[in-house]
Design an enzyme around this catalytic site. Sequence first.
Site, short mmCIF file in Angstrom:
data_model
loop_
_atom_site.label_atom_id
_atom_site.label_comp_id
_atom_site.label_asym_id
_atom_site.label_seq_id
_atom_site.Cartn_x
_atom_site.Cartn_y
_atom_site.Cartn_z
N LYS A 212 29.37 4.44 -82.79
CA LYS A 212 29.59 4.56 -81.35
C LYS A 212 31.05 4.23 -80.98
CE LYS A 212 29.14 4.37 -76.91
NZ LYS A 212 28.52 5.23 -75.95
N CYS A 266 33.87 3.06 -70.83
CA CYS A 266 33.55 3.24 -72.25
C CYS A 266 34.80 3.47 -73.07
CB CYS A 266 32.62 4.44 -72.41
SG CYS A 266 31.21 4.37 -71.32
N1 SAJ Z 1 40.28 12.15 -69.99
C1 SAJ Z 1 41.57 12.64 -70.11
N2 SAJ Z 1 41.78 13.77 -70.87
C2 SAJ Z 1 40.75 14.43 -71.49
C3 SAJ Z 1 39.44 13.92 -71.37
C4 SAJ Z 1 39.23 12.77 -70.61
O1 SAJ Z 1 42.54 12.10 -69.56
O2 SAJ Z 1 41.02 15.44 -72.14
C5 SAJ Z 1 40.03 10.93 -69.21
C6 SAJ Z 1 39.13 11.16 -68.00
O3 SAJ Z 1 39.84 11.63 -66.89
C7 SAJ Z 1 38.55 9.77 -67.78
C8 SAJ Z 1 38.45 9.21 -69.21
O4 SAJ Z 1 39.31 10.02 -70.01
O5 SAJ Z 1 39.46 8.98 -67.05
C9 SAJ Z 1 37.05 9.22 -69.79
O6 SAJ Z 1 36.36 10.42 -69.49
P1 SAJ Z 1 35.33 11.15 -70.48
O7 SAJ Z 1 34.77 12.32 -69.76
O8 SAJ Z 1 35.98 11.45 -71.77
O9 SAJ Z 1 34.21 10.05 -70.80
P2 SAJ Z 1 33.19 9.12 -69.93
O10 SAJ Z 1 33.78 7.76 -69.88
O11 SAJ Z 1 32.73 9.75 -68.68
O12 SAJ Z 1 31.89 9.12 -70.90
C10 SAJ Z 1 32.08 8.86 -72.26
C11 SAJ Z 1 31.40 9.96 -73.03
N3 SAJ Z 1 32.00 10.02 -74.33
C12 SAJ Z 1 32.50 11.15 -74.85
O13 SAJ Z 1 32.59 12.19 -74.27
C13 SAJ Z 1 32.94 10.98 -76.27
C14 SAJ Z 1 29.92 9.74 -73.21
O14 SAJ Z 1 29.36 10.67 -74.13
C15 SAJ Z 1 29.65 8.33 -73.70
O15 SAJ Z 1 28.28 8.08 -73.80
C16 SAJ Z 1 30.22 7.37 -72.70
O16 SAJ Z 1 31.65 7.59 -72.63
C17 SAJ Z 1 29.90 5.97 -73.18
O17 SAJ Z 1 28.95 5.38 -72.65
O18 SAJ Z 1 30.53 5.51 -74.12
#
Ligand code: SAJ
Length: 414
Positions: A212, A266
């Site tokens: 994880k 996360c």
């Molecule tokens: N972000 C970027 N660039 C990207 C992708 C995301 O700047 O290319 C930023 C987003 O704007 C945000 C942050 O990263 O601020 C996190 O966003 P996210 O969509 O990647 O993830 P979360 O926090 O909404 O949810 C994640 C998910 N993990 C993944 O996609 C690997 C989810 O599957 C997990 O279960 C969750 O974290 C968790 O509980 O860990």
Amino acid sequence: MEFEVISVVGLGYIGLPTAAAFAARRKRVIGVDVNPHAVDTINRGAIHIVEPELDMLVHAVVSQGYLRASVTPEPADAFLIAVPTPFTEGHKPDLAYIEAASRAIAPVLKKGDLVVLESTSPVGATEQMARWMADMRPDLSFPQQAGEASDIRVGHCPERVLPGHVIRELVENDRVIGGMTPRCGEAARALYQIFVSGNCILTDARTAEMCKLTENAFRDVNIAFANELSLICEQLDINVWELIRLANRHPRVNILQPGPGVGGHCIAVDPWFIVDAAPDTARLIRTARIVNDDKPRHVLGRIERATTRFKEPVIACLGLSFKADIDDLRESPALDIVRELAERGIARVLVVEPNIGALPPALAGKAELCGLHDAIALADVVAILVDHTPFRRIDPVRLQAKVVIDTRGLLSHG
Ligand code: SAJ
């Protein structure tokens, strides 16, 4: 293996949907939470968090009698612990909630029960949880003492659902299940197979914990790569969004998107658990955290510099949440940037956030919540901080006379 009664401890973003998923499969579920407001709300058939479709599901399973919430643990055949694991000041994991939950269920454990930790945890947390329970129940044996012959089986199964899509992803995503012994893993797999249609893959507890953390560190490192590229491109006068689009045409390159920083509870948190466990070795993972955490400060500097050419500058900040099309402001880089701008008092700050009805307390009286149209019309500087869908429809003509700082590449999609 028969699980007649299942208890889920911690009824938050993960625990409540999980409890409801078991209940929807006609299992008797006892949800436990220390927050009496959450317990009362759930027992009324309502929910205290925002997640699409969860309200209807909880309403159905509570009214049919399959799900009931309580502030005190009750006997069950399986216990799932889904409590928060924040970090403390020095980025050290804080296991206080896991300790409290495991000590709370220990008195009601009986021979044959299964306990699964779902919270995102540093490596070794599942074994630690088993030690806390063993401390309280010397009359029962645990896997660290009796191996496969233990009275209580213990394992780890991290959640990996995407906020906003929890109900579907809970059922469909594959699950990594780590047992303290192989039989513990098999028992946990039988439990999850009650509602999971994805593959349930067995490993040991430490590997499941690390898996994880690895998933979220992978994303963090890759976002840091994109964020570092965006700074380099700024210096070299290259459009980073076009650059990434072009590079991603390579069949084996898949660069993520730069932004104003990494938010949520996360991805910005979990990599620190790896750094804490291996501080001298986790150099790349630590650096990625630093690169991503520095990004809001960089964006703030760009906005500030842009305002200096105006006498009484007005800044329109588009978006406050931590990512697109959600109302979640926790750990949001956009909110940090706007809060800092508002506190510095260098400009009138207008905030456009279509997903909230009022500004959070941190901004009250210091910034103004505004409609998109008005904010753009009034602004000298427009800072695009979140790529919400309505912002994608902005007519570029309306931005022509403005200084635009586009941290999400909204205007560069081609
Ligand atoms: N972000 C970027 N660039 C990207 C992708 C995301 O700047 O290319 C930023 C987003 O704007 C945000 C942050 O990263 O601020 C996190 O966003 P996210 O969509 O990647 O993830 P979360 O926090 O909404 O949810 C994640 C998910 N993990 C993944 O996609 C690997 C989810 O599957 C997990 O279960 C969750 O974290 C968790 O509980 O860990």
